[in-house]
Scaffold this active site. Structure first.
Site, short mmCIF file in Angstrom:
data_model
loop_
_atom_site.label_atom_id
_atom_site.label_comp_id
_atom_site.label_asym_id
_atom_site.label_seq_id
_atom_site.Cartn_x
_atom_site.Cartn_y
_atom_site.Cartn_z
CG ASP A 60 59.63 19.77 42.23
OD1 ASP A 60 60.71 20.18 42.72
OD2 ASP A 60 59.59 19.20 41.12
CD GLU B 36 65.31 15.78 46.61
OE1 GLU B 36 65.16 15.71 47.84
OE2 GLU B 36 66.27 15.32 46.00
CD GLU B 37 65.08 19.12 39.15
OE1 GLU B 37 66.00 18.37 38.82
OE2 GLU B 37 64.07 19.33 38.43
CD GLU C 223 67.47 8.75 39.68
OE1 GLU C 223 68.34 9.28 38.94
OE2 GLU C 223 67.23 9.14 40.84
#
Ligand SMILES: *[C@@H]1O[C@H](CO)[C@@H](O)[C@H](O)[C@H]1NC(C)=O
Ligand SMILES: *[C@@H]1O[C@H](CO)[C@@H](O)[C@H](O)[C@H]1NC(C)=O
Ligand SMILES: *[C@@H]1O[C@H](CO)[C@@H](O)[C@H](O)[C@H]1NC(C)=O
Ligand SMILES: *[C@@H]1O[C@H](CO)[C@@H](O)[C@H](O)[C@H]1NC(C)=O
Ligand SMILES: *[C@@H]1O[C@H](CO)[C@@H](O)[C@H](O)[C@H]1NC(C)=O
Length: 585
Positions: free
Chosen positions: A202, A205-206, A430
């Site tokens: 996804d 990135e998991e 972030e």
């Protein structure tokens, strides 16, 4: 020191004003900082890109995710982030807002043409390498373990380049589009058409499964790709892209959870599925011409609004900084409530995505002249008018005015939330701490700045070209037919090496008698790598136990030269791999 202090210095006591006042002040303050923040992270001359240091010659157009080099190290370039960032810049360029960006956009497309050809742990350009999520900033492969492939990248990249190519066509630059941009776009669209029905990591990135954001941006890419191919006369791909777009639109519906009223972000992962993935989808597949269509989860669709409420509410009780905020007021939001990455905090870009979806919705309601409240969106609208019932409210009605003004304030509240937790220099990292609001994780995240720009644009009522989302019909039965490598028979990897000297600007391609070799099409022939020049190479998956004919061709600025006769031939083995060693004839 927080933005509130700065706002006080410029004469506005945030908090003593309505949310729109502090949002107005923040937009004025942060807009130029966000623009500079995006540009600073693009190589080779961006002030924070460090591209010049890493590799002076070839990092032009490369977007560094963040200059942070440790905890976390984001000094890499991701195809997803890059494409979203450049889509925002391309929209600014094509709309005439910033006419200085053309050179930078050209360096982006050139750098992507290079990255497409870099063999990497996901494969070569023709064996899955386009799904590789990230590269080193000197345009070499990143070879450590990672969540790969991530199949949203090629879709987002083709969307960005198509939006630029359409502008070039509007401005009579057809040659550059057909010769330089179309080959880049086509590689990505073919990859999407052939691979959408395989699992993917996804956008965070998991999770390795199917993912709503990925499916939706793939749908968009193939839909607008078919229209674009028609526009430039590349009609042979149109039916294939349209078939897979229909398949994707059908599959997209399956993420909706009608009982709980939200979109489940991933088919795997073992979480609630409440995720900013879904809100980002709504804003990145927004088509102002598509009204409040729920099949494509448009920002003002009843499904997307119901989903938004469930998503936002999932952060109310888990972050300390949200405590004491009224149940119908804006809060800080993160990626998903179960998140623990870097502390699992609110993100600037996810909080802003809520605002952007609502601004997009307000634009469309204004255009349509009404708001529809349905059983599905009722709980969303009850936040702003507790006694409301399902129905249509024209823009002349008091209810319409009540709803739109409350929703504008609600949206501004998410902007004000970021404003409250933006440090006085305007730098956007972030995340910001769930307990104190202090900036956390990677500094100067390019995507945080780009998300700020796009949310502010939507707030000012600006829209950009759509992608053909209006009036689509969802197929009654979902199919995967013809979606390629996931469903075919056995294949073997065949490496083609050909010794060929070339002049500057000339490249060697391969085509032949099977689909995987593009059926003798010189236009669609596969580009070989010159990494071991004068030997040019490519590895292609061919059907097993099959006799295949092929030829190499040279292309130089549109001119095509075929090898002399006869055709080369190979009979592929039943399994394993094979290597062909040839010399150009
Ligand atoms: C077409 O656009 C490309 C990319 O910006 C540019 O390099 C080229 O000079 C343009 N060609 C013409 C004829 O304008
Ligand atoms: C492939 O498509 C079918 C039909 O829409 C769907 O049921 C299946 O989950 C998809 N698989 C992947 C991995 O996308
Ligand atoms: C991702 O899931 C697919 C389908 O279950 C599986 O074949 C593949 O090996 C998985 N990839 C990784 C890296 O775990
Ligand atoms: C409301 O529904 C009507 C009838 O379905 C439709 O024509 C109209 O476009 C809708 N308006 C909005 C804002 O969704
Ligand atoms: C090579 O294959 C093409 C496509 O099948 C065919 O048209 C051509 O005649 C072949 N060339 C020779 C010399 O057999």
């Amino acid at each position: 020191m927080r933005f509130t202090l700065l706002a006080t210095l410029v004469g506005l006591a945030v908090g003593a004003f309505a949310q729109s006042s502090s949002a107005d002040a923040y937009v004025a303050f942060e807009s130029p900082i966000a623009k500079v923040g995006v540009l600073a992270n693009i190589g080779p001359s961006g002030s924070k890109s460090q591209g010049a240091k890493a590799s002076a010659s070839n990092s032009a157009g490369i977007v560094v995710a963040s200059p942070s080099t440790s905890n976390p190290n984001y000094l890499y370039t991701w195809t997803r982030d890059t494409s979203l960032v450049f889509k925002a810049l391309i929209d600014q360029f094509t709309s005439g807002e910033d006419t200085t960006l053309r050179g930078l956009i050209d360096s982006f497309t050139s750098s992507q043409a290079i990255l497409q050809q870099v063999s990497n742990p996901s494969g070569t350009v023709s064996t899955g390498g386009l799904g590789e999520p990230k590269f080193n900033i000197d345009e070499t492969a990143f070879t450590d373990a990672w969540g790969r492939p991530q199949r949203d990248g090629p879709a987002l990249r083709s969307t960005a380049i198509i939006s630029y190519a359409n502008w070039l066509l509007d401005n009579s630059n057809t040659t550059y589009v057909t010769q330089t941009l179309w080959p880049i776009i086509k590689l990505d669209l073919d990859y999407v058409a052939n691979n959408w029905n395989q699992s993917t990591f996804d956008l965070w990135e998991e999770v390795n499964s199917s993912s709503f954001f990925t499916t939706a941006v793939q749908h968009r890419a193939l839909r607008e790709g078919a229209t674009f191919a028609t526009r430039i006369g590349q009609t042979s791909v149109v039916a294939g892209y349209t078939t897979q777009a229909d398949n994707l639109l059908c599959f997209l519906q399956s993420y909706w959870n009608p009982i709980a009223g939200y979109i489940t972000a991933n088919t795997g992962g073992g979480r609630s599925g409440k995720d900013a993935n879904t809100v980002l989808t709504s804003i990145h597949t927004f088509d102002p011409a598509a009204g409040c269509d729920a099949a494509t989860f448009q920002p003002c669709s009843d499904k997307a609004l119901s989903n938004l409420k469930v998503y936002v509410d999932s952060f109310r009780s888990i972050y300390t900084i949200n405590s004491g905020i009224a149940a119908n007021a804006a809060v800080a939001t993160g990626r998903y409530p179960e998140d623990s990455y870097q502390g699992g905090n609110p993100w600037y870009l996810t909080t802003l995505s809520v605002a952007e979806q609502l601004y997009d919705a307000l634009i469309v309601w204004d255009t349509l002249g009404s708001i529809n409240v349905t059983a599905t969106s009722l709980s969303f609208f009850q936040q702003f008018s507790s006694g409301i019932a399902a129905g249509t409210f024209p823009s002349t009605s008091a209810t319409y005015t009540t709803l739109t003004s409350a929703i504008k304030d609600f949206a501004d509240g998410f902007v004000a939330m970021n404003a409250q937790y933006t440090p006085s220099n305007g730098g956007l990292s972030e995340q910001y701490s769930r307990s104190t609001g202090a900036p956390v994780s990677a500094v100067d995240l390019t995507w945080s700045y780009a998300a700020t720009l796009t949310a502010f644009h939507a707030r000012s009522g600006k829209t950009y070209a759509g992608w053909g989302a209006a009036g689509l019909t969802v197929p009654a039965v979902c199919s995967t037919s013809g979606s390629g490598t996931g469903s075919g028979g056995a294949t073997v990897a065949v490496t083609f090496n050909v010794q060929a000297t070339t002049v500057f600007g000339e490249n060697i391609y391969l085509t032949g008698s099977v689909d995987a070799l593009e059926n003798w099409s010189p236009d669609n022939a596969l580009l070989l790598s010159a990494a071991n020049y004068p030997v040019w190479s490519i590895t292609v998956n061919l059907p097993a136990s099959t006799s295949v004919e092929y030829k190499y061709i040279r292309k130089n600025n549109g001119a095509v030269t075929w090898e002399s006769d006869p055709n080369n031939s190979i009979t592929t083995p039943a399994s394993g791999s094979a290597t062909e060693t040839d010399t150009w004839r």
